[in-house]
Design a protein around this motif. Structure first.
Motif, PDB file in Angstrom:
ATOM      1  N   THR A  52      -6.482  -1.314   3.553  1.00 39.77           N
ATOM      2  CA  THR A  52      -6.132  -2.194   2.439  1.00 39.77           C
ATOM      3  C   THR A  52      -4.744  -2.775   2.647  1.00 39.77           C
ATOM      4  OG1 THR A  52      -5.670  -2.354   0.064  1.00 39.77           O
ATOM      5  CG2 THR A  52      -5.381  -0.184   1.083  1.00 39.77           C
ATOM      6  N   PRO A  53      -4.570  -4.086   2.463  1.00 42.16           N
ATOM      7  CA  PRO A  53      -3.242  -4.679   2.584  1.00 42.16           C
ATOM      8  C   PRO A  53      -2.374  -4.438   1.355  1.00 42.16           C
ATOM      9  CG  PRO A  53      -4.802  -6.365   1.968  1.00 42.16           C
ATOM     10  CD  PRO A  53      -5.603  -5.105   2.191  1.00 42.16           C
ATOM     11  N   TYR A  54      -2.964  -3.815   0.335  1.00 40.71           N
ATOM     12  CA  TYR A  54      -2.248  -3.623  -0.936  1.00 40.71           C
ATOM     13  C   TYR A  54      -1.766  -2.194  -1.117  1.00 40.71           C
ATOM     14  CZ  TYR A  54      -5.091  -7.799  -1.428  1.00 40.71           C
ATOM     15  OH  TYR A  54      -5.694  -9.011  -1.190  1.00 40.71           O
ATOM     16  N   ALA A  55      -1.732  -1.431  -0.043  1.00 36.14           N
ATOM     17  CA  ALA A  55      -1.310  -0.028  -0.143  1.00 36.14           C
ATOM     18  C   ALA A  55       0.071   0.082  -0.794  1.00 36.14           C
ATOM     19  CB  ALA A  55      -1.279   0.608   1.245  1.00 36.14           C
ATOM     20  N   ARG A  56       0.118   0.926  -1.826  1.00 38.16           N
ATOM     21  CA  ARG A  56       1.330   1.225  -2.582  1.00 38.16           C
ATOM     22  C   ARG A  56       1.874   0.035  -3.372  1.00 38.16           C
ATOM     23  NH1 ARG A  56       0.632   4.196   1.486  1.00 38.16           N
ATOM     24  NH2 ARG A  56       1.351   2.659   3.005  1.00 38.16           N
ATOM     25  N   MET A  57       1.094  -1.035  -3.469  1.00 35.74           N
ATOM     26  CA  MET A  57       1.437  -2.126  -4.369  1.00 35.74           C
ATOM     27  C   MET A  57       0.970  -1.768  -5.776  1.00 35.74           C
ATOM     28  SD  MET A  57       0.565  -5.641  -2.236  1.00 35.74           S
ATOM     29  CE  MET A  57       0.832  -6.623  -3.723  1.00 35.74           C
ATOM     30  N   THR A  58       1.712  -2.200  -6.778  1.00 34.71           N
ATOM     31  CA  THR A  58       1.304  -1.993  -8.165  1.00 34.71           C
ATOM     32  C   THR A  58       0.687  -3.286  -8.676  1.00 34.71           C
ATOM     33  OG1 THR A  58       3.042  -0.357  -8.518  1.00 34.71           O
ATOM     34  CG2 THR A  58       2.073  -1.371 -10.480  1.00 34.71           C
ATOM     35  N   LEU A  59      -0.575  -3.191  -9.090  1.00 35.33           N
ATOM     36  CA  LEU A  59      -1.352  -4.364  -9.480  1.00 35.33           C
ATOM     37  C   LEU A  59      -1.800  -4.248 -10.940  1.00 35.33           C
ATOM     38  CD1 LEU A  59      -3.635  -4.692  -6.324  1.00 35.33           C
ATOM     39  CD2 LEU A  59      -1.571  -6.005  -6.846  1.00 35.33           C
ATOM     40  N   PRO A  60      -2.024  -5.379 -11.583  1.00 37.31           N
ATOM     41  CA  PRO A  60      -2.465  -5.347 -12.985  1.00 37.31           C
ATOM     42  C   PRO A  60      -3.953  -5.072 -13.104  1.00 37.31           C
ATOM     43  CG  PRO A  60      -2.276  -7.610 -12.249  1.00 37.31           C
ATOM     44  CD  PRO A  60      -1.797  -6.755 -11.106  1.00 37.31           C
ATOM     45  N   GLY A  61      -4.317  -4.461 -14.215  1.00 33.49           N
ATOM     46  CA  GLY A  61      -5.730  -4.284 -14.545  1.00 33.49           C
ATOM     47  C   GLY A  61      -6.326  -3.002 -14.008  1.00 33.49           C
ATOM     48  N   ARG A  62      -7.232  -2.448 -14.792  1.00 37.55           N
ATOM     49  CA  ARG A  62      -7.951  -1.235 -14.396  1.00 37.55           C
ATOM     50  C   ARG A  62      -9.375  -1.334 -14.911  1.00 37.55           C
ATOM     51  NH1 ARG A  62      -8.830   3.318 -17.660  1.00 37.55           N
ATOM     52  NH2 ARG A  62      -9.412   5.235 -16.529  1.00 37.55           N
ATOM     53  N   ILE A  63     -10.340  -1.138 -14.033  1.00 39.58           N
ATOM     54  CA  ILE A  63     -11.738  -1.138 -14.452  1.00 39.58           C
ATOM     55  C   ILE A  63     -12.012   0.149 -15.231  1.00 39.58           C
ATOM     56  CG2 ILE A  63     -14.153  -1.184 -13.710  1.00 39.58           C
ATOM     57  CD1 ILE A  63     -12.662  -3.791 -13.231  1.00 39.58           C
ATOM     58  N   VAL A  64     -12.414  -0.013 -16.478  1.00 39.14           N
ATOM     59  CA  VAL A  64     -12.722   1.136 -17.328  1.00 39.14           C
ATOM     60  C   VAL A  64     -14.189   1.523 -17.199  1.00 39.14           C
ATOM     61  CG1 VAL A  64     -12.807   1.968 -19.719  1.00 39.14           C
ATOM     62  CG2 VAL A  64     -10.882   0.555 -18.943  1.00 39.14           C
TER      63      VAL A  64
END
Length: 425
Positions: free
Chosen positions: A396-408
């Protein structure tokens, strides 16, 4: 079958309401609903969307189960809010016969986490020399309607024309990986200022743009449906804009990573950022975002491309191109577009479902509609930890990035595949 009552949830950004799921469908939508037999989910602050649909997923099975399987990829998709994915043909053996596409389709049905719709190869073995069994795949139990040699361009214009003519008979689609191979020999990244500075062979934008220009002319001539995979350049956007203005039957997709990341990432020499087509410039990213907003680009598609450790954790020149995408795509869309829920639903659910002909998907939650939906907490933020991903791979290129949203929660025909952010099976 358990009933579910989601209370005070916003349906595609509208005012909060209640949503009752029963017997595989959305039974009722409205304020103040009661259902004593239902499991209640507090939807306060949450948004319900039609289940996401991905037109471009690599599930690797058969052949590379060390990188991904239909089951593990399906679980990753469900955790990302997807209820249907289209599985690319570059497996081993290649999905170029009715037997292989039916195998993938049946594995998807057995996993029962998302609907897996196989994409068939355009040419035998992805070799670009002769057409695969397009008609047999279309008539198979998998009912294939999209064909692609993704990972390889159908570079021969005569063969591309024949493919477009063949699928026109059943309103099929040729999905092109637009890359003129003679312009990208040995290419390692986007051709530009960064590649010059790093001394890496560049992948010029015109290699993509030239194939798109050729193919929209062929599709216009034949009157057939063309889909352009992972558009990555501002020039490609302009070619597509002109083609659509002429009424050419062309659709196009952009990946989350091409909406967010640029070729500057190559300065790290971290192979996780090596992808095909390559990450482009900030100007290209700006053009892609604008085209997504105004509809020149129709779809966000993940190009989820899992790779085993040995194929990624090596020198840049030897690394396989590709990135994970299924579990982070909605977060990237939210980060790039903001809470434009109707636009997100259009680009990530309604339109891809319509292109793929997936009945029952891409339909906003409403009474009587199949309960294929996802529920997201837009206020939540999460840090991406590769070890916590459901995919068998970690690129994943987003490792340790903080991103918005969470699938509930994610529901497939009324059955939860994800609850409280966790896979149910």
């Amino acid at each position: 079958m358990t009933a579910y009552l989601i209370t005070s949830v916003s349906v595609v950004g509208a005012a909060p309401t209640d949503l009752l799921i029963r017997d595989r469908v959305v039974a009722e939508v409205g304020p103040g609903l009661t259902a004593p037999d239902a499991t209640v989910i507090d939807g306060t602050g949450l948004v319900a969307l039609p289940g996401l649909v991905d037109l471009h997923t690599h599930l690797r099975e058969p052949g590379r189960e060390d990188a991904e399987t239909v089951e593990s990829g399906s679980r990753a998709a469900a955790l990302g809010g997807y209820t249907a994915v289209c599985a690319m043909a570059n497996t081993s053996p290649v999905a170029d016969t009715a037997g292989v596409v039916e195998q993938v389709w049946r594995l998807g049905r057995e996993a029962n986490l998302v609907d897996v719709q196989p994409i068939g190869a355009v040419t035998v073995g992805l070799a670009g020399e002769r057409l695969a069994e397009l008609g047999a795949m279309a008539d198979s139990a998998a009912r294939v309607r999209i064909f692609s040699d993704d990972g390889h361009c159908v570079a021969d214009p005569k063969l591309m024309r024949r493919a477009l003519e063949y699928v026109k008979a059943f309103d099929g689609i040729i999905a092109q990986h637009a890359e003129e191979p003679r312009l990208t020999e040995g290419a390692q990244m986007h051709e530009g200022e960064v590649s010059t500075r790093l001394g890496l062979i560049g992948w010029p934008a015109v290699a993509e743009e030239a194939i798109i220009a050729r193919d929209v002319l062929l599709a216009e001539h034949v009157g057939s449906r063309l889909h352009v995979c992972h558009v990555s350049t501002a020039g490609s956007v302009e070619v597509l804009r002109q083609a659509k203005a002429r009424g050419v039957r062309v659709t196009a997709e952009v990946t989350p990573h091409h909406l967010l990341l640029t070729d500057v990432k190559a300065e790290t020499y971290d192979p996780v950022f090596k992808v095909n087509p390559p990450l482009r410039t900030a100007a290209d990213v700006t053009a892609l975002r604008a085209a997504l907003a105004d509809g020149v680009i129709d779809v966000i598609a993940t190009d989820h491309a899992p790779h085993a450790v040995e194929d990624k954790e090596c020198e840049w020149a030897y690394a396989r191109p590709g990135m994970l995408g299924l579990e982070t795509a909605l977060s990237i869309a939210l980060d790039v577009l903001g809470p434009q829920w109707d636009l997100i639903a259009e680009r990530m659910s309604r339109t891809p479902a319509r292109i793929a002909g997936l009945t029952g998907h891409g339909v906003d939650p409403a009474p009587g509609v199949p309960a294929n939906l996802t529920v997201i907490d837009p206020a939540a933020r999460r840090t991406i930890e590769p070890a916590e991903l459901a995919s068998r791979s970690r690129n994943t290129p987003y490792a340790r990035m903080t991103l918005p949203g969470r699938i509930v929660a994610t529901f497939l025909r009324g059955e939860p595949t994800v609850l409280d952010g966790k896979a149910t099976k």
